[in-house]
Motif scaffolding. Structure first.
Motif: not given
Length: 450
Positions: A178-182, A264, A267-268, A286, A358
């Motif tokens: 959830d906190q990843s931007e990948r 998230s 935005r992913r 990823s 990741n």
């Protein structure tokens, strides 16, 4: 039951039925010229069912259209798919040089449709796709690609709804995602199929059969098999086909509901790919969630997991062996007989550090029952909180095994067997041990399953 001759006896036909029958005359003439009684019988049978508003299953086709054939002893599903594939090609050939309306069989369905080239109108009622399908001509491959793209859009839209922050997104397992931007890539285990051609002296009209062999998991392995057994190399052919188990589809649906709870996702980018399509670039860029049985896991994931895990994951997978105790965990589904009902399977969860900071989440089972239970456990808040109680497991990752009680295909409970940290320190710096390729070896004796 005879499906030759005039497939419709009603005196009154609606306009669509009349157009179908008019186009059918063209096809019937081509099939009679090819001297293929089975294809003609299958065509008349599907035409009759279509005009009756029915879409038969593979089993129904085998038992009705080919009732006098020995399909039940020779793999009816594969035979039906092969003949439908041949009929699709025959329809392509029949209308190749004719303008105007044409007949076709949609990929994954067993019905006759009428298409007008000018306005794209299609006659026939849609039905859900069946299991494994064999590809048709270029026109149908384009249509299949459009349907697949639309399906991906629907799944992505479903996942992007409902973006509240539930407790599940606060657990250590899901919080990392959830906190990843990948980008997020969901990998579903799949299996390679090749075609077994007719044996010498067999029935000339009998088509090839699609075969899954766990010793031949890729196209490259088929090439090696052909090289090692040149006497039979001509009888096995690569059709470049893959299939996904029904249990994997059910587990994927449960995991999708969990992913849908991650805020998230708004935005992913999220992708769903088959295991055979996983690339090193995806693995690097990823976050990865694998959903499938162990024997459907790609080497890109199985190799590092095998190094980090306390289990031995053998080639030609049939169970898990604990390296420390030598205990073997095997699903009842691997050794079923007519007198034995499946009572036991195993579910497996693992959270693994990725090669570029990741995260990898493995949701697996020895059999389908274990896989479906693993998909339920990964959405269970209490179970995930218990797994995260040891801080060491958050750094190195963890694995957990559950014994699943089943009654045939119904799960009735899961009991924790063990959970422990992974040895993930150098899994991305070296290759694991690779077993030699021995497709003709008999299996070595293994420890008795627990």
């Amino acid at each position: 039951m005879d499906w030759s001759g005039d497939p419709v006896s009603s005196a009154r036909l609606n306009q669509d039925d009349a157009r179908l029958l008019a186009a059918a005359d063209t096809v019937r003439g081509a099939l009679e010229g090819s001297r293929s009684d089975r294809l003609l019988r299958l065509f008349d049978y599907l035409l009759t069912k279509t005009m009756a508003g029915e879409t038969p299953s593979e089993q129904t086709i085998a038992s009705e259209a080919f009732a006098d054939e020995n399909f039940l002893d020779t793999g009816q599903d594969a035979n039906v798919r092969v003949y439908v594939h041949r009929l699709r090609k025959a329809l392509d050939s029949a209308f190749a040089e004719i303008s105007g309306p044409r007949l076709y069989i949609p990929v994954g369905e067993y019905r006759i449709c009428l298409s007008d080239e000018d306005d794209g109108e299609v006659t026939g009622q849609p039905q859900p796709e069946s299991g494994v399908t064999v590809r048709g001509g270029p026109r149908y491959r384009r249509m299949a690609a459009m349907v697949a793209a639309a399906l991906v859009c629907v799944i992505a839209g479903w996942w992007w709804l409902n973006r509240s922050t539930p407790p599940l997104a606060q657990t250590q397992v899901w919080q990392a995602f959830d906190q990843s931007e990948r980008p997020l890539v969901v990998v579903v285990g799949d299996y390679y199929l090749f075609a077994q051609l007719d044996s010498p002296g067999g029935t000339p009209d009998a088509g090839p059969q699609l075969v899954w062999d766990k010793e031949v998991p890729t196209r490259e392995d088929l090439t090696i098999l052909q090289m090692l057994d040149p006497a039979h190399a001509h009888s096995i052919v690569d059709y470049n086909q893959q299939f996904v188990s029904g249990g994997s589809i059910q587990a994927l649906s449960a995991v999708r509901a969990d992913i849908n709870q991650l805020p998230s996702l708004r935005r992913r980018s999220t992708r769903l790919v088959a295991a055979s399509q996983l690339t090193p670039e995806m693995l690097k860029a990823s976050d990865i969630i694998y959903v499938g049985q162990f024997n459907g896991m790609p080497p890109l994931l199985k190799d590092p997991l095998g190094q980090a895990s306390g289990f031995r994951i053998e080639s030609g997978f049939e169970g898990l062996t604990d390296a420390a105790s030598s205990k073997r965990y095997q699903s009842d589904g691997m050794v079923l007989t007519d007198e034995r009902i499946a009572r036991r399977d195993y579910a497996y969860l693992a959270s693994v550090p990725g090669p570029a900071d990741n995260r990898l989440l493995v949701i697996a089972g020895i059999g389908d029952a274990g896989l479906k239970e693993a998909a339920q456990l990964v959405g269970n808040f209490d179970q995930l909180e218990r797994l995260a109680a040891n801080p060491a497991k958050l750094r190195s990752g963890f694995e957990a095994l559950y014994r699943v009680r089943t009654i045939e295909h119904v799960n009735v409970g899961a009991t924790p067997v063990l959970d422990r940290p992974l040895k993930s320190g150098e899994i991305w710096d070296s290759s694991g041990n690779v077993a030699p390729y021995r497709p003709f070896d008999t299996k070595a004796d293994s420890p008795a399953p627990e």
